[in-house]
Enzyme design. Structure first.
Site: not given
Length: 113
Positions: A22, A34
């Site tokens: 992430h 992201c």
């Protein structure tokens, strides 16, 4: 951090890629790093399928996307897929240049299975 690993064969052609982790650039739902990486990777897989008719092997889970291009493809499809995969790399590289604390791209040699 997002880890994007691109696997090349001995000829330098991309055979697979995996994207995991992430970015932690912003809160969930507002993380442009992201979102950008996901859009590029999923868009590449969709383009491969739509343009060439080839369906890559996909593994998708929480924080993971893995894509493997089938072997023994006709040369024309293989060439078109390579252009799409190289385009994906350069798009990800642009994000890495701007947000390098949140994404890392590495290359590895494709392991023989």
């Amino acid at each position: 951090m997002i880890d994007a690993v691109i696997y090349r064969n001995d000829s330098g052609l991309i055979q697979s890629f995996s994207i995991s982790g992430h970015a932690f650039f912003a809160k969930r739902g507002k993380d442009i790093v992201c979102a950008g990486v996901s859009a590029i990777a999923v868009g590449t897989i969709n383009a491969i399928h739509e343009i060439t008719g080839v369906t890559p092997e996909i593994e998708n889970g929480e924080g993971l996307l893995r894509c493997v291009i089938p072997g023994n493809l006709p040369a024309q499809e293989h060439d078109r897929i390579q252009i799409l995969l190289e385009g994906m790399y350069y798009s990800l590289k642009t994000i890495e240049e701007e947000y390098g604390k949140h994404i890392r791209i590495t290359f590895k040699n494709q392991e023989v299975e």
